[in-house]
Each structure stands twice: as C-alpha cells, then as structure tokens.
Scaffold this active site. Structure first.
Site, PDB file in Angstrom:
ATOM      1  N   CYS A 135     -66.294 -26.772 -53.896  1.00 46.00           N
ATOM      2  CA  CYS A 135     -66.221 -25.788 -54.988  1.00 46.00           C
ATOM      3  C   CYS A 135     -64.808 -25.752 -55.544  1.00 46.00           C
ATOM      4  CB  CYS A 135     -66.610 -24.406 -54.460  1.00 46.00           C
ATOM      5  SG  CYS A 135     -66.735 -23.127 -55.734  1.00 46.00           S
TER       6      CYS A 135
ATOM      7  N   CYS B 277     -72.884 -16.203 -44.856  1.00 40.80           N
ATOM      8  CA  CYS B 277     -72.268 -16.129 -46.187  1.00 40.80           C
ATOM      9  C   CYS B 277     -70.787 -16.495 -46.130  1.00 40.80           C
ATOM     10  CB  CYS B 277     -72.440 -14.713 -46.729  1.00 40.80           C
ATOM     11  SG  CYS B 277     -71.753 -14.475 -48.370  1.00 40.80           S
TER      12      CYS B 277
ATOM     13  N   GLU C 117     -74.716 -28.754 -47.554  1.00 44.37           N
ATOM     14  CA  GLU C 117     -75.508 -27.980 -46.607  1.00 44.37           C
ATOM     15  C   GLU C 117     -76.429 -27.009 -47.340  1.00 44.37           C
ATOM     16  OE1 GLU C 117     -72.495 -27.827 -42.779  1.00 44.37           O
ATOM     17  OE2 GLU C 117     -72.291 -26.274 -44.316  1.00 44.37           O
TER      18      GLU C 117
ATOM     19  N   CYS D 125     -63.770 -17.704 -48.829  1.00 46.36           N
ATOM     20  CA  CYS D 125     -64.879 -18.655 -48.754  1.00 46.36           C
ATOM     21  C   CYS D 125     -64.436 -20.004 -48.207  1.00 46.36           C
ATOM     22  CB  CYS D 125     -65.502 -18.829 -50.139  1.00 46.36           C
ATOM     23  SG  CYS D 125     -66.911 -19.949 -50.171  1.00 46.36           S
TER      24      CYS D 125
ATOM     25  N   CYS E 169     -62.102 -19.156 -53.884  1.00 48.77           N
ATOM     26  CA  CYS E 169     -62.070 -17.748 -53.494  1.00 48.77           C
ATOM     27  C   CYS E 169     -61.453 -17.634 -52.098  1.00 48.77           C
ATOM     28  CB  CYS E 169     -63.477 -17.165 -53.493  1.00 48.77           C
ATOM     29  SG  CYS E 169     -64.246 -17.132 -55.143  1.00 48.77           S
TER      30      CYS E 169
ATOM     31  N   CYS F  40     -81.334 -21.147 -48.884  1.00 41.64           N
ATOM     32  CA  CYS F  40     -80.069 -21.012 -49.608  1.00 41.64           C
ATOM     33  C   CYS F  40     -79.637 -22.417 -50.037  1.00 41.64           C
ATOM     34  CB  CYS F  40     -79.031 -20.368 -48.697  1.00 41.64           C
ATOM     35  SG  CYS F  40     -77.437 -20.091 -49.477  1.00 41.64           S
TER      36      CYS F  40
END
Length: 344
Positions: free
Chosen positions: A112, A330, A92, A119, A116, A105
């Site tokens: 990933c 975010c 995305e 996230c 974290c 962005c």
C-alpha cells in the site's frame, strides 16, 4: 506464450474475446456463465461451446484460477490465505467464519502507498495493483468459496488507488450475468481517496466504509498522511451528497488508541462531524505492529465511546478481533514473501 486470463473479464470484455476469435456475441454470455456461475477451472469444461471453439480459445486464453500458496489457521477459526500474483509477489486474504456469516477480507493491491502509521501493510511499501483476475480469484479459489455470505475489501491496499480493477471486480460479482451477488453483501473500505470514491459511488451500490480514526485534522494527519490531500471534511462533503438511507450503507472505521483518540473531546467531535449522515461507527481494537509506539485503548474506553455515540444517535459497535495469533487481524496483513525467481 503467456496466455490471457478469462476470469476477471467483464461481459463487454468477453464480447471482445468472442469477436476477435470469430465467434458470435452470445458466446460471451456462455463464457460468463461457465466462469462465474459454474466456476470452471479449464476452458475445455465449457461444454456448450463446440470443441473447435474451445480449442481455439485454449490457444490464447486460460481461465486463470490459481489456488492459494499457503494457509494459516487461527485458534478462533479464522484462516489467512496467501496467493501468488502473476508477477511473483504475494498477497493475503482472510476468511472469517462467525455463526451464520462467512466473510472474506479481500486485498486489492500488493502492499500500500498510504503509509498509515498503525498499519503493517503500509510498512511493507507498494509493489503493484492487483488485476480484476487476481481480486476475483481470491473469492473463487478458497475452499470455502461457496460458503461465503459477505465480502469486505479491507485487506491489503487502498481499493480506490486501484479503482478501475476494483470496479471491474465489483461488476462481475454483482451483475446478473456474473456472480449475481446483492451489493448489500459487499463493503469497500477507503481512507478517503476522493476521485476513486466518487467513481465508486456513481457506478456501484455496494456499501462504503471510511477509515476515520480521528475527527481532528492535525491528529488524523499524524495517523494518516493522505489526510493532507484528502481531508476528512472534504470526504464527508462528498458522502453527504449521496443517499445512504436505502440499499447502500456508509460506515466509519475507528481504531481506538489509548490517550490519543478516546476522550470525551473526540466523542463530541465525532457526533458533530457525523451529524446528518445515516451511518454506523465500528470501533476497532488496535493490534500492535513492530516499531510503532501506539497502544490500544482499554475496554472501558471502547465501551464509553460506543455508548456515548449511540446515545447521541450514531449506531456504534465494537468489532470483535479475529485472527490476531496468525497476524490476520485488522492492520496486520503484510506479505513481503517473494517467489524464488524474484528473490535477490
């Protein structure tokens, strides 16, 4: 036969394409101009190459542009684009219009590895690195491509876990023979992977953003497992060796959590560890994700942190949240969608 893509190749790589196909070296600059300035979608559109050259290239290569598979539009005008990768995964990217700015962005990985706590991308897991082609394609293939004023590598993935392909993309975007953007228009965000960050600082003049989220080692480790291998103290030591007073800027991203990292104790420690670094701190509102027991701080705490840091010499802003209703804000990007041939 799977054709090789030309979009995403650097000038040196295009010279190699010309060489292996018996073409003069200057053909590489012609191809670069068609790819990155004129933004063609087909080799046959490269009309200052002879028909014979275009036909020869078309046998083994393609431009490699791919349109978004889907788009979601927020009530605030933010758009989230879904792109299919070459191996059937999805990523995305988010277009954010804001008065005279238009920011994209950009993602650098499918998922990933960093995991974290806050996230959603990390909860998806890791499926692979994007190629320079797949990174640049996000920028070139959205309808708003020509409106863009800024790029932020803050989408899915950790850019410095895919350093070589990210650096190729940055070279293409900023080189005179390529897209020719000023590095001041591009920011690359990292949680502080030191090897990749050092390569970036040596080879690019683009802005750097570092995810901080707590000035205390133990607390940051609970939020960000990479703190164990790359403690923020070591990350800041590297940053202090580089000049951020002129073209390049460093900023620190700080998601503010209720009763976790929003106290006077945190504010004072932030001032201490960032002393002597010409920088900006961006305070970010936390957006809740499934199965994570964290809560965002209220506006009063956000304003307190902003004002305290600013009064102590650290320029600090509160980032306006965008696209939350389409899961584009975010920390919310995640795409576990697969193409039909990859579904189980």
């Amino acid at each position: 036969m799977v054709k090789e893509t030309l979009l995403g190749k650097t000038l040196e790589q295009l010279k190699e394409v010309a060489s292996v196909n018996g073409m003069p070296a200057f053909t590489s600059k012609q191809m670069a101009d068609w790819l990155y300035v004129k933004k063609v979608t087909d080799i046959q559109q490269m009309t200052n190459l002879s028909v014979a050259k275009r036909d020869a290239l078309s046998l083994k290569y393609e431009v490699g542009r791919k349109e978004p598979a889907e788009v979601s539009i927020s009530q605030d005008g933010t758009k989230k684009y879904l792109f299919e990768t070459s191996n059937g995964n999805f990523i995305e990217s988010v277009f954010i219009p804001d008065d005279d700015r238009a920011t994209l962005c950009v993602s650098s990985q499918v998922g990933c590895k960093m995991n974290c706590l806050f996230c959603q991308t990390g909860k998806q897991g890791f499926s692979g690195n994007l190629t320079a082609n797949e990174i640049v394609n996000q920028i070139f293939s959205i309808p708003e491509s020509d409106q863009l004023t800024n790029l932020v590598f803050m989408g899915m993935g950790e850019p410095f876990d895919n350093t070589l392909e990210v650096l190729k993309a940055l070279e293409i975007l900023t080189a005179p023979w390529g897209y020719a953007w000023s590095p001041r228009r591009i920011t690359v965000s990292t949680i502080g992977l030191i090897p990749g960050m050092k390569q970036f600082l040596e080879h690019s003049q683009c802005h750097l953003a570092i995810s901080l989220h707590s000035p205390f080692d133990k607390e940051r480790l609970e939020l960000m497992p990479a703190q164990k291998a790359y403690p923020i103290e070591k990350v800041l030591e590297i940053v202090k060796k580089y000049d951020f007073r002129h073209q390049r800027r460093v900023s620190f991203e700080y998601i503010v959590f209720d009763h976790l990292n929003d106290s006077m104790r945190h504010a004072r420690e932030l001032v201490r560890i960032l002393k002597g670094i010409p920088c900006r701190v961006n305070l970010i509102r936390f957006h809740a994700i499934p199965n994570v027991d964290l809560k965002g701080a209220d506006n009063e705490r956000m304003v307190f942190l902003r004002d305290y840091l600013t009064e102590n010499g650290i320029t600090t802003t509160i980032r306006r949240s965008r696209g939350e209703d389409i899961l584009a804000a975010c920390g919310m990007l995640s795409s576990s969608k697969q193409s039909p041939e990859n579904e189980i």
